[in-house]
Design a protein around this motif. Structure first.
Motif, PDB file in Angstrom:
ATOM      1  N   ASN A 126      -9.120  -9.652  35.932  1.00  0.00           N
ATOM      2  CA  ASN A 126     -10.553  -9.727  35.614  1.00  0.00           C
ATOM      3  C   ASN A 126     -10.743 -10.033  34.132  1.00  0.00           C
ATOM      4  N   ARG A 127     -11.678 -10.905  33.839  1.00  0.00           N
ATOM      5  CA  ARG A 127     -11.974 -11.154  32.425  1.00  0.00           C
ATOM      6  C   ARG A 127     -13.413 -10.761  32.140  1.00  0.00           C
ATOM      7  N   PRO A 128     -13.612  -9.525  31.679  1.00  0.00           N
ATOM      8  CA  PRO A 128     -14.986  -9.065  31.489  1.00  0.00           C
ATOM      9  C   PRO A 128     -15.661  -9.650  30.243  1.00  0.00           C
ATOM     10  N   ALA A 129     -16.987  -9.589  30.227  1.00  0.00           N
ATOM     11  CA  ALA A 129     -17.764  -9.859  29.019  1.00  0.00           C
ATOM     12  C   ALA A 129     -17.677  -8.565  28.199  1.00  0.00           C
ATOM     13  N   LEU A 130     -16.663  -8.503  27.343  1.00  0.00           N
ATOM     14  CA  LEU A 130     -16.280  -7.231  26.713  1.00  0.00           C
ATOM     15  C   LEU A 130     -17.371  -6.584  25.863  1.00  0.00           C
ATOM     16  N   GLY A 131     -18.214  -7.431  25.262  1.00  0.00           N
ATOM     17  CA  GLY A 131     -19.259  -6.886  24.393  1.00  0.00           C
ATOM     18  C   GLY A 131     -20.328  -6.152  25.193  1.00  0.00           C
ATOM     19  N   VAL A 132     -20.376  -6.366  26.497  1.00  0.00           N
ATOM     20  CA  VAL A 132     -21.423  -5.765  27.333  1.00  0.00           C
ATOM     21  C   VAL A 132     -20.843  -4.824  28.393  1.00  0.00           C
ATOM     22  N   TYR A 133     -19.731  -5.229  29.014  1.00  0.00           N
ATOM     23  CA  TYR A 133     -19.175  -4.451  30.129  1.00  0.00           C
ATOM     24  C   TYR A 133     -17.687  -4.145  29.923  1.00  0.00           C
ATOM     25  N   PRO A 134     -17.332  -3.404  28.888  1.00  0.00           N
ATOM     26  CA  PRO A 134     -15.896  -3.141  28.660  1.00  0.00           C
ATOM     27  C   PRO A 134     -15.314  -2.207  29.730  1.00  0.00           C
ATOM     28  N   PRO A 135     -14.016  -2.348  30.039  1.00  0.00           N
ATOM     29  CA  PRO A 135     -13.392  -1.445  31.009  1.00  0.00           C
ATOM     30  C   PRO A 135     -13.092  -0.084  30.377  1.00  0.00           C
ATOM     31  N   THR A 159     -12.850  -7.883  18.227  1.00  0.00           N
ATOM     32  CA  THR A 159     -11.991  -8.909  18.825  1.00  0.00           C
ATOM     33  C   THR A 159     -12.758 -10.212  19.000  1.00  0.00           C
ATOM     34  N   MET A 160     -12.007 -11.310  18.983  1.00  0.00           N
ATOM     35  CA  MET A 160     -12.546 -12.647  19.199  1.00  0.00           C
ATOM     36  C   MET A 160     -11.501 -13.461  19.960  1.00  0.00           C
ATOM     37  N   CYS A 162     -10.029 -17.139  19.217  1.00  0.00           N
ATOM     38  CA  CYS A 162      -9.006 -17.837  18.416  1.00  0.00           C
ATOM     39  C   CYS A 162      -9.194 -17.554  16.923  1.00  0.00           C
ATOM     40  N   GLY A 163      -8.379 -18.206  16.103  1.00  0.00           N
ATOM     41  CA  GLY A 163      -8.449 -17.997  14.660  1.00  0.00           C
ATOM     42  C   GLY A 163      -9.763 -18.472  14.067  1.00  0.00           C
ATOM     43  N   ALA A 164     -10.151 -19.706  14.409  1.00  0.00           N
ATOM     44  CA  ALA A 164     -11.375 -20.272  13.829  1.00  0.00           C
ATOM     45  C   ALA A 164     -12.586 -19.427  14.216  1.00  0.00           C
ATOM     46  N   CYS A 165     -12.596 -19.000  15.467  1.00  0.00           N
ATOM     47  CA  CYS A 165     -13.710 -18.191  15.984  1.00  0.00           C
ATOM     48  C   CYS A 165     -13.796 -16.867  15.204  1.00  0.00           C
ATOM     49  N   SER A 166     -12.641 -16.331  14.818  1.00  0.00           N
ATOM     50  CA  SER A 166     -12.610 -15.074  14.058  1.00  0.00           C
ATOM     51  C   SER A 166     -13.156 -15.306  12.650  1.00  0.00           C
ATOM     52  N   VAL A 167     -12.731 -16.408  12.029  1.00  0.00           N
ATOM     53  CA  VAL A 167     -13.225 -16.735  10.683  1.00  0.00           C
ATOM     54  C   VAL A 167     -14.736 -16.953  10.738  1.00  0.00           C
ATOM     55  N   GLU A 168     -15.153 -17.718  11.748  1.00  0.00           N
ATOM     56  CA  GLU A 168     -16.573 -18.042  11.917  1.00  0.00           C
ATOM     57  C   GLU A 168     -17.424 -16.756  11.912  1.00  0.00           C
ATOM     58  N   HIS A 169     -16.997 -15.790  12.711  1.00  0.00           N
ATOM     59  CA  HIS A 169     -17.777 -14.550  12.819  1.00  0.00           C
ATOM     60  C   HIS A 169     -17.585 -13.634  11.605  1.00  0.00           C
ATOM     61  N   GLY A 170     -16.397 -13.717  10.990  1.00  0.00           N
ATOM     62  CA  GLY A 170     -16.177 -12.971   9.744  1.00  0.00           C
ATOM     63  C   GLY A 170     -17.136 -13.455   8.659  1.00  0.00           C
ATOM     64  N   LEU A 171     -17.332 -14.773   8.583  1.00  0.00           N
ATOM     65  CA  LEU A 171     -18.272 -15.329   7.595  1.00  0.00           C
ATOM     66  C   LEU A 171     -19.688 -14.847   7.895  1.00  0.00           C
ATOM     67  N   THR A 380     -19.584 -14.506  24.886  1.00  0.00           N
ATOM     68  CA  THR A 380     -19.471 -13.970  26.248  1.00  0.00           C
ATOM     69  C   THR A 380     -18.269 -13.043  26.406  1.00  0.00           C
ATOM     70  N   TRP A 381     -17.092 -13.505  25.984  1.00  0.00           N
ATOM     71  CA  TRP A 381     -15.880 -12.720  26.238  1.00  0.00           C
ATOM     72  C   TRP A 381     -15.489 -11.795  25.078  1.00  0.00           C
ATOM     73  N   VAL A 382     -15.856 -12.180  23.862  1.00  0.00           N
ATOM     74  CA  VAL A 382     -15.344 -11.523  22.637  1.00  0.00           C
ATOM     75  C   VAL A 382     -13.885 -11.061  22.807  1.00  0.00           C
ATOM     76  N   GLY A 383     -13.052 -12.015  23.125  1.00  0.00           N
ATOM     77  CA  GLY A 383     -11.619 -11.730  23.254  1.00  0.00           C
ATOM     78  C   GLY A 383     -11.196 -11.691  24.709  1.00  0.00           C
ATOM     79  N   ASP A 384     -10.061 -11.080  24.959  1.00  0.00           N
ATOM     80  CA  ASP A 384      -9.479 -11.082  26.296  1.00  0.00           C
ATOM     81  C   ASP A 384      -8.612  -9.825  26.432  1.00  0.00           C
ATOM     82  N   PRO A 385      -8.990  -8.903  27.317  1.00  0.00           N
ATOM     83  CA  PRO A 385      -8.235  -7.641  27.424  1.00  0.00           C
ATOM     84  C   PRO A 385      -6.773  -7.866  27.805  1.00  0.00           C
ATOM     85  N   GLY A 386      -6.492  -8.960  28.529  1.00  0.00           N
ATOM     86  CA  GLY A 386      -5.100  -9.260  28.895  1.00  0.00           C
ATOM     87  C   GLY A 386      -4.249  -9.452  27.648  1.00  0.00           C
TER      88      GLY A 386
END
Ligand SMILES: Cc1ncc(COP(=O)(O)O)c(C=O)c1O
Length: 500
Positions: A126-135, A159-160, A162-171, A380-386
């Motif tokens: 399962n790949r949840p929308a972690l920011g809304v429905y974390p396990p 969590t995010m 990829c790398g660019a996505c992390s930088v993007e949100h860090g900024l 939507t995903w803010v990362g991947d629990p796997g």
């Protein structure tokens, strides 16, 4: 999973490896896990690279997408530890490891174990929308995988992907904090909320981030505005007017150029101050600075801890954000878990981004950089629990097997060997440098460097380039002196060939 084990040759191989590994862990053996991970002793080359099967697959892939960056197709079932197999049956010692993103090499038994555990099944399925429905196990997984290796002084993580996505949100976190300070923590006005929807001030303020020439922070638009390595990444794309300062250009060997390098770094720090003043005056206030602890894609450019301390002090004095991008330097490659730990900064960074060897993207941040409202740093995903489940295993192995010590030992050995080679081939090699196994050496030009990379590959060693004429080393955390010896033997052969 059991059915998969019966049909997949990878699992037939791996079952034995996992059993060996379990025995090795339960007996408390001091062997590195790689020693029981099916690694071959030497590379095996049977065709040119790309070989006929790779060429055919590249042709087929070209019908579907751009293949301009594809080197060859891999056989991951038959890749083990530090050795990468391709579809033509070649097996190479891998010193580039999927662009520096494999902490424990290929098919590590601890990772395979994690994937095979029944209690992890739903995490991978399962790949949840972690920011809304974390396990239910999300908090403990974050603690085990990410908070247990937090940079000193930091306790919050986001969590995010990829790398660019992390930088993007860090900024974004830096801009949001800056404006929150401007409003003294008050709620935004109606005018601000209305105007931002159509990209107008005051809701969309003309803020900027200061970055460094030759830096690399990713290819999404915000991260790209701070990226200044190759034209290929930037051509034809509109970019904001954000300040760029040159990175210190240190002279090697460092011990013979101390005074000159110190003067160079002081000059760059002055240029940073001047640039901030210039942009503040022209109505484009600088909200923060972004920097890599070592400029990786831009050529493995190092600066001293005093330089980084100076930058941290400037950002604190001016009350602007300090983002340290550890996407490539994090997860132990420098001998400390985070490269900036080498700098003894007067204050922790405000934001530390990670990805690559961490398997998940994301960033650590100071509490004051977390926006008050939900959804402002979000997707939507803010990362991947796997990936977090796999990272839990990686962190466990790093700690149990003291891999940071291994990186220090192997890194010192690699660097001293590179220095010896540099003495032996003075016209070809220069500026041998490194921290842990994050090592590099320069060639007179890109053509010579690329020729050496090609010859090395023909001898069964896969390496990577960066900057204009640099060869960079990005092995796994399980890389050992015996692999350095194997590489150096071939490097020596290749350099003597190139010298002729
Ligand atoms: C320092 C740094 N930041 C950001 C990135 C971007 O990461 P990604 O390619 O996962 O978007 C990279 C990638 O090489 C990097 O080295």
């Amino acid at each position: 999973m059991l059915a998969a084990r019966r049909i997949n040759p990878l699992f037939r191989n791996i079952e034995k490896t996992v059993k060996n590994y379990d025995r090795h862990v339960s007996t408390g053996s001091s062997l590195l896990s790689m020693d029981v991970a099916n690694e071959p002793d030497v590379p095996k080359m049977v065709t040119d690279i790309p070989g006929p099967k790779s060429k055919q697959l590249i042709k087929e892939l070209a019908q579907i997408q751009n293949v301009g960056a594809v080197h060859f197709f891999c056989d991951y079932d038959n890749s083990h530890g530090n050795y990468l197999a391709d579809v033509d049956g070649n097996v190479m010692l891998d010193l580039y490891t999927q662009i520096s993103s494999l902490p424990l090499g290929y098919n590590h038994p601890a990772i395979i174990n994690a994937v095979s555990k029944p209690e992890n099944l739903s995490t991978f399925v399962n790949r949840p929308a972690l920011g809304v429905y974390p396990p239910a196990d999300w908090v403990s997984r974050l603690q085990n995988a990410l908070l247990s290796v937090c940079p000193p002084g930091m306790t919050k993580v986001q969590t995010m992907a990829c790398g660019a996505c992390s930088v993007e949100h860090g900024l974004k976190a830096i801009f949001i904090k800056y404006m929150n300070d401007q409003r003294s923590g008050e709620a935004p006005s109606m005018e601000e909320m209305d105007s931002c929807r159509v990209n107008k001030a005051p809701g969309s303020p003309p803020l900027t981030i200061l970055s460094f020439d030759n830096g690399f922070h990713g290819r999404t638009m915000g991260a790209l505005a701070c990226t200044h390595s190759k034209w290929l990444h930037k051509l034809d794309l509109p970019q904001p007017d954000w300040p760029v300062v040159r990175f210190p250009d240190l002279k090697y060997p460092l011990e013979c150029n101390t005074a000159e390098n110190k003067a160079e770094e002081s000059k760059v720090l002055e240029e940073v101050e001047d640039k901030i003043e210039e942009y503040n005056k022209k109505g484009l206030p600088v909200a923060g600075i972004i920097i890599e602890p070592v400029q990786c894609e831009g050529g493995d450019n190092f600066a001293s801890k005093e330089f980084f301390q100076g930058l941290r002090d400037i950002t604190n004095k001016r009350k602007i954000g300090f983002l340290v991008d550890e996407v490539q330097t994090g997860c132990g490659v420098t001998g400390k878990f985070w490269a900036h730990e080498h700098f003894n900064l007067t204050d922790t960074p405000d934001v530390v981004t990670f990805s690559k060897k961490m398997l998940t993207g994301g960033f650590y941040q100071k509490e004051s950089f977390i926006p008050k409202e939900g959804y402002r740093i979000f997707n939507t995903w803010v990362g991947d629990p796997g990936k977090i489940a796999l990272l839990e295993e990686v962190v466990k192995v790093i700690k149990e097997e003291n891999l940071l010590d291994n990186v220090k030992v192997t890194g010192n050995y690699l660097l001293s060997n590179l220095e010896q080679m540099q003495t032996k081939y003075p016209g070809i090699l220069s500026k041998a440098r490194g921290l842990g196994t994050l090592c590099a050496v320069d060639f007179p030009d890109a053509a010579t460097r690329d020729k050496v990379i090609g010859y090395l590959r023909a001898k069964g060693v896969h390496t990577g380039a960066c900057g204009e004429a640099t060869l960079r080393f990005r092995p796994t955390l399980l890389f050992q002196n015996k692999h350095v010896d194997l590489f150096m033997e071939r490097f020596d052969d290749v350099l003597s060939q190139v010298k002729k």
